[in-house]
Design an enzyme around this catalytic site. Structure first.
Site, PDB file in Angstrom:
ATOM      1  N   LYS A 112       0.867  -1.189   0.000  1.00 45.07           N
ATOM      2  CA  LYS A 112       0.000   0.000   0.000  1.00 45.07           C
ATOM      3  C   LYS A 112       0.902   1.237   0.000  1.00 45.07           C
ATOM      4  CE  LYS A 112      -3.971   2.029   2.403  1.00 45.07           C
ATOM      5  NZ  LYS A 112      -3.399   3.364   2.605  1.00 45.07           N
ATOM      6  N   ARG A 133      -8.451  11.672  -6.532  1.00 41.14           N
ATOM      7  CA  ARG A 133      -9.593  10.928  -6.001  1.00 41.14           C
ATOM      8  C   ARG A 133     -10.706  11.881  -5.569  1.00 41.14           C
ATOM      9  NH1 ARG A 133     -11.746   9.395  -1.215  1.00 41.14           N
ATOM     10  NH2 ARG A 133     -12.790   7.388  -1.149  1.00 41.14           N
ATOM     11  N   CYS A 401      11.749  31.954  32.734  1.00 38.05           N
ATOM     12  CA  CYS A 401      11.733  31.829  31.276  1.00 38.05           C
ATOM     13  C   CYS A 401      13.155  31.841  30.720  1.00 38.05           C
ATOM     14  CB  CYS A 401      10.925  32.976  30.659  1.00 38.05           C
ATOM     15  SG  CYS A 401      10.948  32.996  28.858  1.00 38.05           S
TER      16      CYS A 401
END
Length: 667
Positions: A112, A133, A401
């Protein structure tokens, strides 16, 4: 002229032969320079003597004029999806059902391919049309792009009228080269070869598609009238003889045990392939037996797709780094010893948050298991404590931070640590990156590295500064020649015309996503009306919850933000909704004015395609089921939304019922 005609035919033969050797057999007999020399010779002849250019000329592979858009075309026969199997039990149930209906059976096992399904139509042996498709019923016409793929014959070896179907894909080496080029140009990288193939086939300029080096495997023929084949295996052999490229790693097996052996083989060998596969397709081999079994509304009864489980690999955790997002969330990222996962090399993976690190007992120096969630996003699944070295370090998040030094906080009800400093440089840069992203202002050419340069050079401090950039600002930057500067300035100018919802999403208001931005833009139409709205008004709007309402009002009340909006206005950035209001759409009565919820997995279209179509018919698509919901469209594995709809007595449609209603409108 006879000599010239003879030379053209000779060039056709040579170029087709060399192309087949290179792209299909992967065994070229001449260097690229020889192929290029012959191709340029043929191009020159065709330019000087247009009468010698044919529809199947090798020069077609170079690409043609750019298109304005792709046309939608109905498939002659629907391109159905396959049912899925995820384990041995699923496969044995499939086998039992087959044998109960038709008795003894031979199976055809095929790889596949992880790509994009396409349909190719030939008339009198010539390739005339190629479609995606799409939703299975209607696809997009991408003929010119497909002509650039050398594995697709422009002319079959027999003058047949036939439609074949296959999978277009990007080989791994083409994918690596493409991402290397994008990285050099500071462009966003493709996550995987499948995304790269899909993006390449949807280029409006086929010359760009031609450069991407795609390929294709043909796996079926739509009409066997002109074929002598009695089985799938014979049909594939016939396709080979006609000049198509089929995947040779196929096998006929006599029973389900043979299927399982084939799966086991390719599960272990999939990484050795030069392209990605995501499973195995199992088909009843005999065509008469296929006809006897027939189809359900969405898939053939005689075939099934086995899907590989997410691949897991072991590597070493070298370090943990932190990144700060535009909303201040601090996210730990694993720095890994590079390892191949699902076809690409991974050296970084998400650790999500501190709680996950501690819950999974992940330490720096550990051997860890890594997988790609959905074969796309790398994440650390777990550590392997029994292989833990001495000195492995337990990780603790910092208290401040790493970008601005501000104290980090954990907001009640959240697992993430957050920097709440509005002037944190890392957040500001991430906010700028978000502002120019595709779903926001979509400023092509303004990548991460350029934004970082502009910020560090103090040329931009906020999003409005982008619209004040000049040629003199941009030319001194790294890798910014005159052409790139011209293109970037044009993209910035074009972004001024975006609709209001793009701006709202681009501003990065916390909790405000793409859909909520659309809802607010459609409701209030201008930024000035939004500036006067109250929290109480917002919570009355469907799809705008308490958090979004509070966040939007708080953000827009901020004087700095109002100054920013004025700064954008001064540069004539559009702040008006340009879309069509749902209430103004005169759609079909079956849909117009109705509130519809989509739930579960759809097979014949994506959720996004379904939502857009419903909106085009005047329907309002919402995310939650309430007493005001008119219809719920339930796909596969629909869960709590379906249950709630049933309890409220709301009308429920299956996906096929929805598709049938679409077809009725289109007929």
């Amino acid at each position: 002229m006879a000599d010239l005609s003879s030379r053209v035919n000779e060039l056709h033969d040579l170029l087709n032969q060399y192309s087949y050797e290179y792209y299909v057999e992967d065994n070229p007999s001449v260097p690229d320079s020889e192929y290029d020399k012959l191709l340029h010779e043929l191009i020159k002849i065709e330019e000087e003597h247009p009468e010698y250019k044919t529809v199947d000329s090798p020069t077609v592979r170079v690409g043609g004029e750019a298109q304005a858009s792709f046309n939608k075309v109905n498939h002659d026969t629907p391109m159905l999806s396959l049912g899925n199997a995820f384990n041995e039990d699923d496969l044995r149930k499939f086998d039992q059902r087959i044998r109960e209906q038709i008795g003894n059976v031979e199976y055809m096992c095929e790889l596949k391919i992880d790509g994009l399904a396409v349909s190719l139509k030939y008339v009198d042996g010539y390739f005339v049309q190629g479609l995606t498709r799409g939703d299975g019923t209607t696809g997009e016409d991408i003929t010119e792009n497909l002509k650039t793929i050398h594995a697709i014959p422009l002319k079959m070896k027999e003058p047949l009228n036939v439609e074949v179907r296959g999978e277009a894909y990007m080989p791994r080496r083409s994918f690596l080269r493409l991402n290397e080029e994008k990285e050099k140009n500071d462009e966003q990288l493709f996550a995987n070869p499948r995304n790269a193939a899909a993006g390449s086939l949807r280029q409006l300029d086929s010359k760009l598609t031609a450069k991407r080096k795609l390929s294709v495997f043909i796996y079926s023929v739509n009409d066997f009238t002109d074929f002598n084949a009695r089985s799938q295996s014979e049909a594939l052999d016939e396709l080979d003889k006609l000049g198509f490229t089929t995947n040779k790693n196929r096998a006929r097996v006599n029973n389900i045990d043979g299927v399982l052996e084939y799966i086991e083989k390719w599960t272990s060998q999939r990484e050795s392939l030069p392209y990605d596969i995501d499973g195995i397709v199992i088909k009843v081999n005999d065509l008469d037996q296929q006809d006897e079994m027939g189809f359900t509304q969405k898939s053939p009864r005689w075939a099934i797709a086995y899907k590989f489980p997410a691949e897991e690999v072991v590597t070493k955790l070298l370090d943990i780094e932190l990144s700060i997002g535009r909303t201040g969330v601090v996210t730990p990222t694993a720095i890994l010893e590079p390892v191949k996962v699902a076809g690409t090399t991974v050296s970084r993976a998400s650790l999500h948050n501190e709680d996950l690190i501690h819950d999974r007992d992940i330490r720096i120096g550990d051997s860890v298991v890594v997988k790609k969630a959905g074969d796309i996003i790398p994440e650390v699944v777990r550590s392997i404590p029994e292989r833990r070295p001495e000195g492995a370090v337990t990780y603790h998040m910092p208290t401040h931070c790493p970008s601005c030094g501000h104290e980090l906080v954990r907001i009640e009800g959240e697992v993430a640590l957050r920097c709440i400093n509005p002037k944190c440089q890392a957040q500001l840069v991430e906010g700028l990156i978000h502002f120019v992203s595709r779903q926001a202002m979509n400023i092509d050419g303004l990548g991460t590295k350029i934004i970082q340069q502009l910020y560090q050079s103090e040329l931009i401090k906020d999003v409005a500064d982008i619209f004040y950039l000049t040629e003199e600002d941009l030319l001194p930057l790294d890798r910014m020649g005159q052409k790139k500067v011209d293109n970037l300035l044009a993209a910035i100018q074009q972004a001024k015309d975006n609709s209001l919802e793009n701006l709202l999403f681009g501003l990065g208001i916390r909790h405000l996503g793409v859909k909520a931005s659309q809802v607010l833009a459609e409701k209030y139409e201008t930024i000035d009306r939004l500036l006067t709205v109250t929290e109480a008004e917002l919570v009355e709007i469907h799809d705008i919850g308490d958090k979004v309402a509070q966040s939007v009002v708080t953000y827009l009340e901020n004087e700095d933000i109002r100054a920013l909006i004025q700064k954008l206005k001064d540069k004539h950035v559009n702040m008006i909704y340009k879309g069509i209001k749902t209430s103004d759409i005169e759609g079909h009565p079956e849909f117009s004015g109705k509130t519809i919820v989509l739930t579960g997995k759809l097979h014949q279209m994506t959720r996004n395609e379904a939502s857009k179509w419903l909106a085009s018919q005047g329907a309002k698509v919402t995310s939650s089921v309430t007493k005001n919901t008119d219809v719920v469209i339930a796909g596969e594995d629909a869960g709590s939304k379906l249950t709630k709809a049933q309890s409220l007595g709301i009308e429920i449609w299956t996906e096929q019922q929805f598709v049938d209603k679409q077809n009725e409108l289109n007929s």
